[in-house]
Scaffold this motif. Sequence first.
Motif, short mmCIF file in Angstrom:
data_model
loop_
_atom_site.label_atom_id
_atom_site.label_comp_id
_atom_site.label_asym_id
_atom_site.label_seq_id
_atom_site.Cartn_x
_atom_site.Cartn_y
_atom_site.Cartn_z
N ASP A 27 0.85 -1.19 0.00
CA ASP A 27 0.00 0.00 0.00
C ASP A 27 0.89 1.24 0.00
OD1 ASP A 27 -1.99 1.80 0.23
OD2 ASP A 27 -2.45 1.37 2.34
N TRP A 32 4.23 9.03 -3.12
CA TRP A 32 4.58 9.05 -1.69
C TRP A 32 6.08 8.84 -1.50
CZ3 TRP A 32 7.01 7.01 2.41
CH2 TRP A 32 6.61 7.43 3.68
N ARG A 63 8.62 11.82 -0.14
CA ARG A 63 9.15 11.68 1.22
C ARG A 63 10.62 11.31 1.28
NH1 ARG A 63 5.16 11.42 5.38
NH2 ARG A 63 3.23 12.06 4.38
N ARG A 84 6.16 -1.46 4.38
CA ARG A 84 6.32 -0.48 3.29
C ARG A 84 7.35 0.60 3.63
NH1 ARG A 84 0.50 2.72 3.59
NH2 ARG A 84 0.65 3.32 5.79
N SER A 85 7.54 0.87 4.92
CA SER A 85 8.45 1.97 5.26
C SER A 85 9.92 1.58 5.05
CB SER A 85 8.22 2.46 6.69
OG SER A 85 8.65 1.50 7.61
N ILE A 112 12.70 2.09 0.96
CA ILE A 112 13.95 2.83 1.12
C ILE A 112 15.18 2.06 0.66
CG2 ILE A 112 15.51 3.70 2.92
CD1 ILE A 112 13.07 4.69 4.41
N MET A 131 12.95 -0.11 11.83
CA MET A 131 13.49 1.25 11.91
C MET A 131 12.42 2.20 12.40
SD MET A 131 15.00 3.28 8.65
CE MET A 131 13.39 3.48 7.90
N VAL A 145 14.94 8.30 13.60
CA VAL A 145 16.14 8.08 12.80
C VAL A 145 16.40 9.31 11.93
CG1 VAL A 145 17.10 6.73 10.89
CG2 VAL A 145 16.00 5.57 12.81
N ARG A 167 15.65 14.43 1.70
CA ARG A 167 15.36 15.51 2.67
C ARG A 167 16.43 15.56 3.75
NH1 ARG A 167 10.14 14.92 5.37
NH2 ARG A 167 10.34 12.69 5.05
N ASN A 187 18.70 3.48 -0.57
CA ASN A 187 19.69 3.40 0.52
C ASN A 187 20.35 2.02 0.47
OD1 ASN A 187 21.05 3.06 2.93
ND2 ASN A 187 19.46 4.00 4.20
N GLY A 219 23.95 5.82 10.77
CA GLY A 219 23.10 4.63 10.70
C GLY A 219 22.95 3.94 12.03
N1 COA Z 1 4.09 4.44 1.43
C1 COA Z 1 2.99 5.01 1.96
N2 COA Z 1 2.86 5.32 3.24
C2 COA Z 1 3.89 5.05 4.05
C3 COA Z 1 5.09 4.46 3.58
C4 COA Z 1 5.15 4.15 2.21
N3 COA Z 1 6.25 3.59 1.65
N4 COA Z 1 5.95 4.32 4.61
C5 COA Z 1 5.32 4.80 5.70
N5 COA Z 1 4.08 5.23 5.36
C6 COA Z 1 3.05 5.79 6.19
C7 COA Z 1 3.15 5.32 7.63
O1 COA Z 1 2.56 4.04 7.77
C8 COA Z 1 2.35 6.38 8.35
O2 COA Z 1 0.98 6.08 8.21
P1 COA Z 1 -0.01 6.37 9.42
O3 COA Z 1 0.08 7.86 9.67
O4 COA Z 1 -1.31 5.90 8.88
O5 COA Z 1 0.52 5.55 10.56
C9 COA Z 1 2.64 7.64 7.52
O6 COA Z 1 3.19 7.20 6.27
C10 COA Z 1 3.61 8.56 8.18
O7 COA Z 1 4.71 7.77 8.61
P2 COA Z 1 5.99 8.42 9.15
O8 COA Z 1 6.97 7.35 9.53
O9 COA Z 1 5.62 9.43 10.18
O10 COA Z 1 6.45 9.17 7.82
P3 COA Z 1 7.70 10.05 7.57
O11 COA Z 1 7.30 11.29 6.90
O12 COA Z 1 8.58 10.12 8.78
O13 COA Z 1 8.48 9.21 6.48
C11 COA Z 1 10.30 7.71 6.32
C12 COA Z 1 8.86 7.89 6.72
C13 COA Z 1 10.70 6.27 6.62
C14 COA Z 1 10.44 7.96 4.83
C15 COA Z 1 11.16 8.72 7.10
O14 COA Z 1 10.86 8.64 8.46
C16 COA Z 1 12.60 8.53 6.90
O15 COA Z 1 13.11 8.66 5.81
N6 COA Z 1 13.33 8.25 7.99
C17 COA Z 1 14.73 8.03 7.93
C18 COA Z 1 14.95 6.67 7.40
C19 COA Z 1 16.35 6.45 7.02
O16 COA Z 1 16.92 7.24 6.33
N7 COA Z 1 16.91 5.35 7.50
C20 COA Z 1 18.21 4.97 7.24
C21 COA Z 1 19.14 5.76 8.05
S1 COA Z 1 20.66 5.01 7.94
#
Ligand code: COA
Length: 337
Positions: free
Chosen positions: A31, A36, A40, A153-154, A158, A222, A227, A263, A288, A319
């Motif tokens: 989903d 998205w 993001r 999905r999160s 990535i 994660m 993070v 971002r 990533n 990380g």
């Molecule tokens: N597609 C659609 N929706 C998604 C999604 C995807 N791939 N991944 C997460 N969501 C949803 C979540 O389920 C959440 O839904 P909810 O509000 O119904 O619970 C909503 O988006 C917001 O989630 P959130 O985690 O608050 O979003 P965000 O804006 O923080 O973006 C990441 C999520 C993962 C993209 C972001 O947190 C991020 O990039 N974090 C750093 C990750 C990273 O770089 N890690 C490696 C470091 S080494």
Amino acid sequence: MSAGRAAVVCGLGTWLPPRVVTNDDLSQVLDTSDEWIRSRTGIGQRHVADPTMATSDLAVEAGGRAMKSAEVDSVDAVVLATTTPDRPCPATAPLVASRLGLGTVAAFDVVAVCTGFLYGLATGAGMIATGGAERVLVIGADTFSTILDPHDRSTRAIFGDGAGAVVLRAGQPDEDGALGAFDLGSDGTGSELIVIPSGGSRDPRRDPDRPAEGDADPYFRMAGKSVFRNAVERMTASARKTMTDVGWSTPPDVLVAHQANLRILHAVADRVGIARDACAVNLDRVGNTAAASIPLALADATLSGLLRPGHRLLMTAFGGGLAWGSCTMRWPAVTPG
Ligand code: COA
């Protein structure tokens, strides 16, 4: 590093598994949507290894290309940065060394998740500085596709698979390619933010379908928002410290930061005072790739002409661990393989 002896980058190689998974492909099974993921994270697609491939396969490809780029057929040590070794035991580096025909050289893995390549570089540089090696092959390789929850999905949006490597040789501190200041750090109070909960000695259960007490979780997890915040703060502080340590009063010519999220990259660049168009960006095409992220971005920036010989380069990564690091250098004349 002792005066007069430095570790110098003299070769660069990368490898990506051929299979590409686009955001639209992911949206067929999860989903999510291209809109998205792009808005993001900046990611448009990632490469994913076939099920027959393990991290060593990627590492051998990148390592061999780095040695060809350096025009060498031997090294004294192989340092492999990875969070996805072929097996929990033994280390994967000895297998990589023998498959590269390097004989009985020192070979070991370094685990610092997405900062692994910079920790590996520091390790290799230390071996050269202390006279323990004249040449070291440092590889960053990961197949995160093997540890992601197919329903998450999160994380699936990535991460991608890939490998990159450099050859370090003993040289002079004033040469292009000589590694300059390093800053490495960690904060274990954040160890739960990026974690595979089960399968280690803390929770050895490996079969999620046969929980002994509660549920085993063998997948990479994660806490995205924390993070994100930590990544911006830690990379910014580390980048600034490294620039101060090396005595740079003006921004570097190029920033090669861990390709986690566009971002995050822009936030770090803005805070450190580096123009956004001086930042290497290849996460749109590879996502990533964890320990492979920095060398893949170095190769991409070199091939695109963003990063040229003599440029003052700042590398920074963050990380799981939490762990972070930065390193400076003047970029050498290398042709990525
Ligand atoms: N597609 C659609 N929706 C998604 C999604 C995807 N791939 N991944 C997460 N969501 C949803 C979540 O389920 C959440 O839904 P909810 O509000 O119904 O619970 C909503 O988006 C917001 O989630 P959130 O985690 O608050 O979003 P965000 O804006 O923080 O973006 C990441 C999520 C993962 C993209 C972001 O947190 C991020 O990039 N974090 C750093 C990750 C990273 O770089 N890690 C490696 C470091 S080494």
